[in-house]
Design an enzyme around this catalytic site. Structure first.
Site, PDB file in Angstrom:
ATOM      1  N   ASP A  45       0.885  -1.179   0.000  1.00 30.18           N
ATOM      2  CA  ASP A  45       0.000   0.000   0.000  1.00 30.18           C
ATOM      3  C   ASP A  45       0.915   1.218   0.000  1.00 30.18           C
ATOM      4  OD1 ASP A  45      -2.334   1.651   0.382  1.00 30.18           O
ATOM      5  OD2 ASP A  45      -1.859   1.797   2.507  1.00 30.18           O
ATOM      6  N   SER A  46       0.304   2.390  -0.173  1.00 32.39           N
ATOM      7  CA  SER A  46       1.091   3.625  -0.100  1.00 32.39           C
ATOM      8  C   SER A  46       1.608   3.861   1.326  1.00 32.39           C
ATOM      9  CB  SER A  46       0.221   4.805  -0.516  1.00 32.39           C
ATOM     10  OG  SER A  46      -0.902   4.893   0.347  1.00 32.39           O
ATOM     11  N   TYR A  63      -0.638   8.512  -2.308  1.00 36.53           N
ATOM     12  CA  TYR A  63      -0.709   8.278  -3.755  1.00 36.53           C
ATOM     13  C   TYR A  63      -1.890   9.034  -4.372  1.00 36.53           C
ATOM     14  CZ  TYR A  63       2.440   4.112  -3.778  1.00 36.53           C
ATOM     15  OH  TYR A  63       3.489   3.247  -3.703  1.00 36.53           O
ATOM     16  N   GLY A  64      -2.923   9.268  -3.548  1.00 31.66           N
ATOM     17  CA  GLY A  64      -4.206   9.774  -4.046  1.00 31.66           C
ATOM     18  C   GLY A  64      -4.132  10.978  -4.974  1.00 31.66           C
ATOM     19  N   CYS A 116      -4.226  -1.247  -2.085  1.00 29.21           N
ATOM     20  CA  CYS A 116      -4.437   0.197  -2.199  1.00 29.21           C
ATOM     21  C   CYS A 116      -5.317   0.412  -3.424  1.00 29.21           C
ATOM     22  CB  CYS A 116      -3.079   0.876  -2.381  1.00 29.21           C
ATOM     23  SG  CYS A 116      -3.191   2.624  -2.811  1.00 29.21           S
ATOM     24  N   ASN A 117      -6.423   1.095  -3.207  1.00 31.03           N
ATOM     25  CA  ASN A 117      -7.359   1.306  -4.324  1.00 31.03           C
ATOM     26  C   ASN A 117      -6.753   2.184  -5.403  1.00 31.03           C
ATOM     27  OD1 ASN A 117     -10.320   0.370  -3.321  1.00 31.03           O
ATOM     28  ND2 ASN A 117      -9.033   0.993  -1.617  1.00 31.03           N
ATOM     29  N   THR A 118      -6.041   3.236  -4.971  1.00 28.15           N
ATOM     30  CA  THR A 118      -5.443   4.165  -5.941  1.00 28.15           C
ATOM     31  C   THR A 118      -4.446   3.429  -6.827  1.00 28.15           C
ATOM     32  OG1 THR A 118      -5.545   5.735  -4.094  1.00 28.15           O
ATOM     33  CG2 THR A 118      -4.397   6.454  -6.086  1.00 28.15           C
ATOM     34  N   GLU A 162      -4.387   8.840   9.516  1.00 27.69           N
ATOM     35  CA  GLU A 162      -2.965   8.802   9.848  1.00 27.69           C
ATOM     36  C   GLU A 162      -2.705   9.529  11.156  1.00 27.69           C
ATOM     37  OE1 GLU A 162      -0.046   8.743   7.211  1.00 27.69           O
ATOM     38  OE2 GLU A 162      -1.227   7.808   5.622  1.00 27.69           O
ATOM     39  N   CYS A 205     -11.042   3.135  -0.131  1.00 26.83           N
ATOM     40  CA  CYS A 205      -9.655   3.457   0.220  1.00 26.83           C
ATOM     41  C   CYS A 205      -9.352   2.588   1.425  1.00 26.83           C
ATOM     42  CB  CYS A 205      -9.530   4.935   0.582  1.00 26.83           C
ATOM     43  SG  CYS A 205      -7.945   5.376   1.308  1.00 26.83           S
ATOM     44  N   THR A 206      -8.196   1.942   1.424  1.00 27.63           N
ATOM     45  CA  THR A 206      -7.941   0.976   2.490  1.00 27.63           C
ATOM     46  C   THR A 206      -7.734   1.637   3.856  1.00 27.63           C
ATOM     47  OG1 THR A 206      -5.653   0.884   1.684  1.00 27.63           O
ATOM     48  CG2 THR A 206      -7.124  -0.918   1.063  1.00 27.63           C
ATOM     49  N   HIS A 207      -7.575   2.963   3.882  1.00 29.28           N
ATOM     50  CA  HIS A 207      -7.522   3.654   5.166  1.00 29.28           C
ATOM     51  C   HIS A 207      -8.925   3.775   5.811  1.00 29.28           C
ATOM     52  CE1 HIS A 207      -3.580   5.010   3.832  1.00 29.28           C
ATOM     53  NE2 HIS A 207      -3.373   5.614   4.977  1.00 29.28           N
TER      54      HIS A 207
HETATM   55  N1  DGL Z   1      -4.668   3.472   0.904  1.00 33.77           N
HETATM   56  C1  DGL Z   1      -4.808   4.225  -0.329  1.00 33.77           C
HETATM   57  C2  DGL Z   1      -6.001   3.697  -1.145  1.00 33.77           C
HETATM   58  O1  DGL Z   1      -6.557   2.642  -0.821  1.00 33.77           O
HETATM   59  C3  DGL Z   1      -5.034   5.710  -0.145  1.00 33.77           C
HETATM   60  C4  DGL Z   1      -4.012   6.531   0.541  1.00 33.77           C
HETATM   61  C5  DGL Z   1      -3.206   7.399  -0.395  1.00 33.77           C
HETATM   62  O2  DGL Z   1      -3.702   8.432  -0.889  1.00 33.77           O
HETATM   63  O3  DGL Z   1      -2.047   7.035  -0.613  1.00 33.77           O
HETATM   64  O4  DGL Z   1      -6.381   4.299  -2.119  1.00 33.77           O
END
Ligand code: DGL
Length: 286
Positions: free
Chosen positions: A11-12, A43-44, A74-76, A153, A202-204
């Site tokens: 993930d990011s 990453y977003g 990570c979805n992005t 975060e 988003c995994t967060h």
């Molecule tokens: N965890 C990332 C996702 O699932 C998002 C966090 C990021 O912006 O890096 O998209």
């Protein structure tokens, strides 16, 4: 690689630990190598081709560790790089968008589905395409919620409690007036439209589930792709005859970060996964 090789997950940052948690619940015998690309998080807001480059680089690094399967947690990164990774690497690569889209298409009754995600994921239309590929009659309403990543975060770094405690309804870590106002700003339009299902794209975001649920109301079903993704991992390994048949020892979890936040990472991983013995190493990606 063979059935004793590890599953590679990245993930990011540490949002993907929510996916690791589900994989460990469903496949406790598997070893996992996790890479958090904290040096380049988030990453977003980044352009897709830049994120695709990161996905290529990290998948190369993971295959160098002899992993038998890669999960882009990570979805992005899934939206930007899953197709490329599946084409360029020999091991199976699983993303988090398709499992979440599948669960949402199954869950909705009124066929109005909301998706909250990063700007990169929303711009890619990955969720609307994947949900509508399952049911073209579903209308998908997507909203970018970049501040949710910051909130997670920040909250994780500030609190020492276990994640279960933080996400409990009574937790005051995320149910604060300032956060509730941000959540309302993002989610009120979706609530007014009358969605009955909301994808946490988003995994967060699963860590913010109580805050999000409160903002959209109890009638809206929240979908996290973590459990569905873990099911895909299990089925893929089973089909390939690569499921490990015995419990992983203490060496079963290995964590790497591109950032300097080794202590933070170690603390967070311990709380998300409820494992005491966590070893995190720094790596530099070229
Ligand atoms: N965890 C990332 C996702 O699932 C998002 C966090 C990021 O912006 O890096 O998209």
């Amino acid at each position: 690689m063979n059935r004793d090789s590890s599953i590679g997950v990245f993930d990011s940052g540490f949002g993907g630990l929510t996916v690791v948690r589900s994989i460990r619940q469903q496949l406790p015998g598997e070893s996992i190598i996790y890479l958090g690309d904290s040096a380049r998080c988030p990453y977003g807001p980044r352009p897709q081709d830049e994120v695709r480059g990161y996905v290529r680089q990290i998948c190369s690094w993971l295959t160098g560790q002899d992993v038998k399967l890669i999960v882009i947690a990570c979805n992005t990164a899934t939206a930007a790089g899953l197709a490329m990774a599946q084409q360029e690497f020999d091991v199976p690569v699983i993303g988090v968008v398709e499992p979440g889209a599948r669960a949402a298409a199954r869950a909705t009754l009124n066929r109005k589905v909301g998706v909250i995600a990063t700007q990169g994921t929303v711009d890619s239309c990955a969720y609307s395409n994947a949900i509508r590929a399952r049911d073209a009659g579903v209308t998908v309403f997507s909203t970018a919620c970049p501040r949710f990543v910051e909130i997670v975060e920040d909250g994780l770094r500030r609190s020492d409690s276990a994640i279960e405690k933080m996400t409990a309804d009574a937790s005051d870590v995320y149910l604060r007036p300032a956060f509730q106002e941000i959540a309302r700003d993002y989610l009120d339009p979706l609530k007014k439209i009358g969605i009955d299902t909301l994808v946490l794209g988003c995994t967060h975001f699963p860590i913010l589930a109580p805050l999000i649920q409160q903002a959209v109301g109890e009638g809206v079903r929240l979908i996290s792709s973590a459990d569905e993704t873990a099911r895909d991992v299990a089925q893929t390994l089973e089909r390939r005859g690569q499921l490990r048949s015995y419990a992983a020892g203490p060496e079963g979890l290995r964590f790497f970060t591109t950032g300097d936040d080794l202590d933070d990472f170690c603390g967070l991983a311990r709380r998300v996964l409820r494992v005491d013995d966590i070893d995190v190493s720094h790596i530099d990606l070229p």
